[in-house]
Design a protein around this motif. Structure first.
Motif, short mmCIF file in Angstrom:
data_model
loop_
_atom_site.label_atom_id
_atom_site.label_comp_id
_atom_site.label_asym_id
_atom_site.label_seq_id
_atom_site.Cartn_x
_atom_site.Cartn_y
_atom_site.Cartn_z
N ASN A 38 71.06 70.08 70.48
CA ASN A 38 72.10 71.12 70.39
C ASN A 38 71.56 72.50 70.05
O ASN A 38 72.34 73.46 69.95
CB ASN A 38 73.14 70.69 69.37
CG ASN A 38 73.95 69.52 69.89
OD1 ASN A 38 74.42 69.53 71.00
ND2 ASN A 38 74.03 68.48 69.09
N TYR A 39 70.25 72.60 69.92
CA TYR A 39 69.59 73.87 69.60
C TYR A 39 70.11 75.03 70.47
O TYR A 39 70.49 76.09 69.96
CB TYR A 39 68.08 73.66 69.76
CG TYR A 39 67.17 74.84 69.53
CD1 TYR A 39 66.30 74.87 68.43
CD2 TYR A 39 67.12 75.92 70.42
CE1 TYR A 39 65.42 75.93 68.24
CE2 TYR A 39 66.26 76.98 70.22
CZ TYR A 39 65.42 76.98 69.13
OH TYR A 39 64.56 78.04 68.93
N PRO A 40 70.18 74.86 71.80
CA PRO A 40 70.64 76.00 72.63
C PRO A 40 72.12 76.32 72.46
O PRO A 40 72.53 77.43 72.80
CB PRO A 40 70.35 75.56 74.06
CG PRO A 40 69.82 74.19 74.02
CD PRO A 40 69.73 73.72 72.62
N LEU A 93 73.61 76.42 69.49
CA LEU A 93 73.56 77.35 68.36
C LEU A 93 73.06 78.72 68.83
O LEU A 93 73.56 79.76 68.40
CB LEU A 93 72.66 76.79 67.24
CG LEU A 93 72.50 77.65 65.99
CD1 LEU A 93 73.84 77.96 65.32
CD2 LEU A 93 71.54 76.99 64.98
N GLN A 94 72.10 78.70 69.73
CA GLN A 94 71.59 79.97 70.26
C GLN A 94 72.69 80.73 71.01
O GLN A 94 72.82 81.95 70.85
CB GLN A 94 70.38 79.70 71.17
CG GLN A 94 69.75 80.97 71.71
CD GLN A 94 68.33 80.76 72.23
OE1 GLN A 94 67.69 79.74 71.97
NE2 GLN A 94 67.85 81.73 72.97
N ALA A 95 73.48 80.02 71.79
CA ALA A 95 74.60 80.66 72.49
C ALA A 95 75.60 81.23 71.48
O ALA A 95 76.12 82.34 71.64
CB ALA A 95 75.29 79.66 73.42
N ALA A 96 75.85 80.48 70.41
CA ALA A 96 76.77 80.95 69.37
C ALA A 96 76.21 82.22 68.71
O ALA A 96 76.96 83.17 68.46
CB ALA A 96 76.99 79.85 68.33
N ASP A 97 74.91 82.25 68.45
CA ASP A 97 74.28 83.45 67.86
C ASP A 97 74.63 84.69 68.67
O ASP A 97 75.06 85.71 68.14
CB ASP A 97 72.74 83.35 67.90
CG ASP A 97 72.17 82.24 67.02
OD1 ASP A 97 72.88 81.77 66.12
OD2 ASP A 97 71.00 81.86 67.26
N ILE A 98 74.41 84.56 69.97
CA ILE A 98 74.55 85.71 70.87
C ILE A 98 76.02 86.09 71.03
O ILE A 98 76.40 87.25 70.91
CB ILE A 98 73.94 85.35 72.25
CG1 ILE A 98 72.45 85.03 72.11
CG2 ILE A 98 74.19 86.49 73.25
CD1 ILE A 98 71.87 84.28 73.31
N1 TRP Z 1 65.14 80.12 70.63
C1 TRP Z 1 64.57 81.43 70.36
C2 TRP Z 1 63.03 81.30 70.33
O1 TRP Z 1 62.53 80.24 70.05
C3 TRP Z 1 65.04 82.00 69.05
C4 TRP Z 1 66.49 82.32 69.10
C5 TRP Z 1 67.49 81.71 68.40
C6 TRP Z 1 67.10 83.35 69.86
N2 TRP Z 1 68.69 82.28 68.66
C7 TRP Z 1 68.48 83.29 69.55
C8 TRP Z 1 66.61 84.29 70.76
C9 TRP Z 1 69.39 84.15 70.18
C10 TRP Z 1 67.52 85.14 71.38
C11 TRP Z 1 68.90 85.07 71.08
O2 TRP Z 1 62.36 82.27 70.55
#
Ligand code: TRP
Length: 329
Positions: free
Chosen positions: A128-130, A132-137
């Motif tokens: 599910n790592y990506p 969370l990444q989508a949620a960040d953005i």
């Molecule tokens: N997965 C990215 C890396 O390993 C780090 C990351 C996490 C990220 N959340 C993000 C990058 C949101 C851009 C946007 O480099």
């Protein structure tokens, strides 16, 4: 105004690969677009780690980013776990993310084959790592995401997630974020074998002393055609030349190119010039790092202020998201 979001893992000291591949670009971008930069400690816990070390590395990353020119008064710089909305939106996005897309991610396949080979099982967080990444953005409804090549697939998935959520709950709400690829070519490790990375031990740390840097540059791999000093080389295949492009002025790069092709210089001559230019760029960063280390409260205050501003933006998005999803009373 276009909004930018990017994240970096708190993986210990920043090296010149991270610096050239991401951070140097962020420093320029913060003045051009509204920028939100995040130290993604919640991503870091998807792999084995020590809590005390994670805390230390998070602080060290913040200090190094500020020393490298990320200005907490110009952009928003914060630590991911300080803004709880990231994990809330991540859960919501889990409900619109196709499992098959997660299983197809190259990074998941690589990391899970490593994790799965030992006695430890593969945590769902790795899958599910990506999300969370989508949620960040998307929590900041960012349009642009400065990243390296290796994140392009994750970015594509974040667009799928935005599209799926929009189609289900509110047309056009989340923008489909685009990767802003870093202009610098990929920096290889000094062994010339693979991408520069802490775990491979082929890095130059941003805060290493001039002597330490020289000790690493002197034996670094160059164009294999240059066995003897009189053998002409091809700068295009030389990692030291890539570093010249990143650190040396344009006239020097042209000169180095000619000296390599004509065997006018030996590789050590070429490395000495690179070393001088590299040190010139790193010395001011190192001086700022020393200042910040003497005043750790400044870094803590910058992160607290950044989290506050990030939370304000995040709260607005979450209020609207809950509303569109029928999660309000
Ligand atoms: N997965 C990215 C890396 O390993 C780090 C990351 C996490 C990220 N959340 C993000 C990058 C949101 C851009 C946007 O480099």
């Amino acid at each position: 105004m276009a909004r930018v979001f990017s994240g970096i893992q708190p993986s210990g000291e920043l090296h010149i690969g991270n610096y050239l591949g991401a951070v140097k670009n962020w420093v320029a971008i913060q003045h051009q677009m509204q920028s939100v930069f995040c130290i993604v400690n919640l991503h870091a816990i998807t792999q084995a780690y020590e809590p005390a070390q994670l805390r230390e590395r998070t602080q060290a990353m913040a200090l190094t980013l500020i020393a490298a020119g990320i200005d907490p008064a110009t952009c928003i710089l914060f630590v991911q776990s300080d803004v709880a909305e990231h994990t809330e939106l991540q859960w919501i996005f889990n409900t619109v993310t196709p499992l098959g897309e997660l299983e197809r991610q190259t990074q998941f396949k690589e990391k899970s084959s490593r994790a799965g080979s030992g006695e430890v099982s593969i945590p769902a967080g790795l899958l599910n790592y990506p999300v969370l990444q989508a949620a960040d953005i998307l929590l900041y409804r960012a349009d642009n995401v400065p990243v390296g090549e290796d994140q392009v697939q994750h970015l594509e998935l974040s667009r799928v997630i935005a599209r799926n959520w929009n189609a289900r709950f509110k047309a056009g709400y989340f923008p489909e974020p685009q990767a802003l690829l870093t202009p610098t070519r990929r920096i290889m490790g000094l062994d010339g074998q693979a991408k520069m990375s802490k775990s491979l031990g082929n890095t130059v740390g941003l805060l290493e002393s001039p002597d330490e840097i020289w000790a690493k540059l002197r034996p670094a791999v160059t164009d294999p055609a240059r066995v003897k000093k009189t053998d002409p080389g091809n700068p295009e295949v030389c990692n030291i030349f890539s570093l010249h492009r990143a650190f040396s002025p344009a006239e020097t790069v042209t000169h180095v190119d000619a000296q390599c092709r004509s065997a006018g210089w030996g590789c050590v001559d070429c490395k000495k010039v690179l070393h001088g230019n590299m040190v010139a760029e790193l010395v001011p960063i190192q001086a700022r790092a020393a200042e910040l280390r003497a005043e750790p409260k400044r870094v803590a205050a910058a992160l607290a202020g950044g989290a506050e501003r990030a939370r304000e933006l995040a709260k607005v998005t979450m209020r609207e998201v809950r509303d569109h999803m029928g999660l309000t009373a």
